[in-house]
Design an enzyme around this catalytic site. Structure first.
Site, PDB file in Angstrom:
ATOM      1  CE  LYS A 123     -45.200  37.744  16.764  1.00  0.00           C
ATOM      2  NZ  LYS A 123     -45.684  38.332  18.007  1.00  0.00           N
TER       3      LYS A 123
ATOM      4  CE1 TYR B 159     -43.267  34.790  15.389  1.00  0.00           C
ATOM      5  CE2 TYR B 159     -41.117  35.098  14.357  1.00  0.00           C
ATOM      6  CZ  TYR B 159     -41.994  35.344  15.406  1.00  0.00           C
ATOM      7  OH  TYR B 159     -41.610  36.144  16.449  1.00  0.00           O
TER       8      TYR B 159
ATOM      9  CB  SER C 215     -40.402  39.060  14.864  1.00  0.00           C
ATOM     10  OG  SER C 215     -39.365  38.337  14.270  1.00  0.00           O
TER      11      SER C 215
END
Ligand SMILES: NC(=O)c1ccc[n+]([C@@H]2O[C@H](COP(=O)([O-])OP(=O)(O)OC[C@H]3O[C@@H](n4cnc5c(N)ncnc54)[C@H](O)[C@@H]3O)[C@@H](O)[C@H]2O)c1
Length: 340
Positions: free
Chosen positions: A150, A146, A122
């Protein structure tokens, strides 16, 4: 023809890649716990499905005992920045530890010749950008659990490559949006946090759209993002898979349209498509929300031969609106059957 494991294939982006995989003649096996995905999507796509959780070593062991995979497309993850701030442990467990377990079990089942992996990363790994557009060498300083979970998964792939010869392609998506009307697929997150479906829902009578921040240092004061059509993303996965199946080495690619579009512009596009105003609620900007995120995707074009074909804002919004209408029609038809 390859046997391809698609983790998270019942979710938004993963499901959009499946028709292309089948079209190429690949055998597709989806592994998903259905926590955020939809069983009905898999029925519609007619794929082999193994219900299981990334954090369950036994389920993964069974999966790798049952199939010999030629490649893995790893979509399964939790993907809400706000939720990750409240429950970082959950995000590291699923996104990082879950990826570690997947790689370990894959390695164990294949006598240290693990199938190559295409990994969904991402733009959240970049944090607040110093310079735009963001290319693959831009500094990665994620500011949310988040984004960090990742990036840690990216490091796992890199280290497994060095130690065990695992080949992988990391694809960093910017804002995925749009739908695949030909296959009846679209965006159906629960809860929905993405701008375009929320704007459409606001017009249909749901809660007004929260417009976070109106004094960013941007021409209209709202945040700027890079929207990429989910069908263009699907195409990038097929190209990344071709690259790996042909023996290509590990690599990473940013995937966006390369155009920064403001939140207000998106709202206007939804209004134009639906011929109706989007009810908006002005809210303060969220902590750590960058003013602008725009991708430099030239490497994917040069190396993979990727070309985004349908990522204009008009096309993305038109497809999202048409898919929403398709879904509403289906619900009406089902209700009239029940009432008949
Ligand atoms: N949608 C976007 O704009 C976007 C942007 C950047 C990156 N990504 C990444 O792309 C991937 C797919 O995103 P999406 O929007 O399709 O999300 P999604 O929530 O629609 O799909 C994720 C799928 O993974 C499954 N899953 C979650 N936890 C699992 C677990 N522990 N075990 C097994 N399955 C599990 C869910 O049930 C769901 O089907 C994610 O890795 C996400 O981080 C998405």
């Amino acid at each position: 023809m390859a046997t391809v494991l698609v983790t998270g294939g019942a979710g938004y982006v993963g499901s959009h890649v499946i028709p292309g995989l089948k079209r190429r003649g690949h055998r597709v096996v989806v592994f998903d716990n259905l926590d955020r995905g939809h069983r009905s999507t898999l029925d519609q796509l007619d794929v082999e499905f193994v219900l299981g959780d990334l954090n369950d070593p036994e389920a993964l062991q069974h999966l790798f005992m049952g199939y010999r995979f030629d490649a893995i497309l790893h979509f399964a993850a939790l993907a809400y920045v706000g939720e990750s701030m409240l429950s970082p442990d959950l995000y590291y467990r699923v996104n990082t530890a879950g990826t570690l377990l997947l790689l370990q079990q894959s390695l164990a089942a294949t006598a240290c010749q693990p199938p190559p992996v295409v990994f969904s990363s991402s733009c959240a790994v970049f944090g607040i950008p110093e310079q735009l557009p963001l290319d693959e060498r831009s500094p990665k300083r994620p500011i949310s659990p988040y984004g960090r979970s990742k990036l840690a998964a990216e490091w796992l792939l890199e280290d497994f490559g060095r130690a065990y010869g695992l080949r992988s392609v990391v694809l960093r998506y910017f804002n995925a949006a749009g739908a695949d009307l030909a296959h009846g697929l679209g965006e159906l997150h629960d809860p929905e946090t993405h701008l375009i479906p929320l704007a459409i829902a606001a017009v249909r009578g749901d809660a007004p759209l929260d417009l976070f921040g109106s004094d960013f240092d941007t021409p209209d004061g709202s945040a700027i993002r890079d929207f990429i059509h989910v069908r263009d993303l699907a195409e990038a996965h097929l190209l990344a898979l071709d690259h790996l199946l042909a023996g290509g080495g590990s690599d990473d690619f940013n995937l966006g349209s390369g155009s920064g579009i403001s939140v207000r512009e998106v709202v206007q596009a939804v209004e134009a498509e639906l011929q109706s105003p989007v009810p908006v609620h002005h809210a303060p900007c969220r902590p750590g929300d960058p003013a602008a995120l725009v991708s430099d995707s030239r490497k994917a074009v040069a190396v993979l031969g990727w070309q985004p074909h349908c990522s204009s804002l008009q096309q993305i919004v038109a497809d999202a609106v048409a898919w929403d209408q398709q879904q509403r029609l289906l619900i009406c038809q089902e209700l009239s059957h029940v009432n008949a």
